[in-house]
Design an enzyme around this catalytic site. Sequence first.
Site, mmCIF file in Angstrom:
data_model
loop_
_atom_site.group_PDB
_atom_site.id
_atom_site.type_symbol
_atom_site.label_atom_id
_atom_site.label_comp_id
_atom_site.label_asym_id
_atom_site.label_seq_id
_atom_site.Cartn_x
_atom_site.Cartn_y
_atom_site.Cartn_z
ATOM 1 N N THR A 48 0.712 -0.986 -0.459
ATOM 2 C CA THR A 48 -0.034 -0.268 -0.351
ATOM 3 C C THR A 48 0.982 0.931 0.546
ATOM 4 O OG1 THR A 48 -2.066 -1.190 1.404
ATOM 5 C CG2 THR A 48 -1.721 1.336 1.230
ATOM 6 N N THR A 49 1.492 1.335 1.450
ATOM 7 C CA THR A 49 2.642 2.630 0.918
ATOM 8 C C THR A 49 3.654 2.976 -0.480
ATOM 9 O OG1 THR A 49 2.688 2.534 3.273
ATOM 10 C CG2 THR A 49 4.356 3.925 3.211
ATOM 11 N N TYR A 111 -13.235 -4.677 -2.803
ATOM 12 C CA TYR A 111 -14.437 -3.994 -3.818
ATOM 13 C C TYR A 111 -15.096 -5.212 -4.294
ATOM 14 C CZ TYR A 111 -16.802 -2.440 -7.692
ATOM 15 O OH TYR A 111 -17.603 -2.213 -8.607
ATOM 16 N N TYR A 137 -3.025 -9.924 5.007
ATOM 17 C CA TYR A 137 -3.355 -8.623 5.374
ATOM 18 C C TYR A 137 -4.970 -7.863 5.807
ATOM 19 C CZ TYR A 137 -2.376 -3.045 4.579
ATOM 20 O OH TYR A 137 -2.411 -1.760 5.046
ATOM 21 N N ARG A 142 -9.508 -0.230 3.924
ATOM 22 C CA ARG A 142 -9.179 -0.205 2.266
ATOM 23 C C ARG A 142 -9.749 -0.744 1.888
ATOM 24 N NH1 ARG A 142 -5.143 3.085 1.241
ATOM 25 N NH2 ARG A 142 -3.541 3.692 1.992
ATOM 26 N N LYS A 166 -0.214 -9.568 9.548
ATOM 27 C CA LYS A 166 -0.991 -7.767 9.468
ATOM 28 C C LYS A 166 -1.805 -7.111 9.895
ATOM 29 C CE LYS A 166 0.812 -3.093 7.453
ATOM 30 N NZ LYS A 166 0.634 -2.257 6.011
ATOM 31 N N ILE A 208 4.727 -3.457 10.824
ATOM 32 C CA ILE A 208 4.940 -3.063 9.703
ATOM 33 C C ILE A 208 4.456 -1.780 9.570
ATOM 34 C CG2 ILE A 208 4.578 -3.301 6.778
ATOM 35 C CD1 ILE A 208 3.813 -6.193 7.943
#
Length: 302
Positions: A48-49, A111, A137, A142, A166, A208
């Site tokens: 993501t980051t 989604y 994760y 999100r 995570k 993380i």
Amino acid sequence: MVYNIFNGLGIALVTPFKQNGQVDYDALLRLVNYQLEGGADFFCILATTGETPTLTPEERLTIKNLVVDEVKARVPILMGCGGNNTAAIVNELREGDLKGVDGILSVCPYYNKPSQEGLYQHFKTIAAATSLPVVLYNVPGRTGVNMQAATTVRLATDCANIVAIKEASGNLEQVDEIIKHKPQTFDVLSGDDALTFPMISCGAVGVISVIGNALPREFSKMIRLQLRGEYDAARKIHHSFTDLFSLLFVDGNPAGVKAMLHEMGFIENVLRLPLVPTRISTLQRMSEILKQLKFDYPHLEA
């Protein structure tokens, strides 16, 4: 038996861009070395980051190879490999270039909002497609779906190479349920910098981290102190970060940490659309706090 090697301070590595929008590979390598010197225990790349959805396949491969070559196996490398098409992920695991990668981080499908059984079957299929350790994760903010503690524990029990999660649900009760019922071979990592201290107190083994991109030395120090049971000293560091935690994410991630790294002289403050840089007011407040912290980083001195 597959064991979790991802513990302590993991860096959710940003992708620096030049003013023209191209990937700044030189800045990326400077960051990697800075974070290694600051105490990073492992890297999490292309997640993501790292603004991975905006990277081309060629850019992703180049970033992977550069980081692998620069790290030289000094610390483990966890690579993002997830999505909402199970078959496509399986194909990537079987056909993609994973040389030098020590494990994969796979996000809950977004989604299409699968059921808990759908999540279980998705990750079970992914785990069966690779011999690498898999870190789940869970980030419902999100993805639009929360993987419940029972589903996480079921996967940890049934799939030998699913070694950790995570957890970024923000739900400490859920974290505690996972830690209470998980097998001994499975670990929990914080997916939220602000909750790292309480999560490690509950039994998590690391984080993380986003803020670790900019301030790895102090954040890794907090984690090491806490894992040694020195909670009072660790708590002081945690509290010193409180204002920064909120500023990092108020305008979205990685806008906050990129602004911080720009203030510290590491990268250009450039993101790829649809993400945009943090607001000027946020940047100004962040700069003030960085100068007040005085963590013995030469580039923070006014």
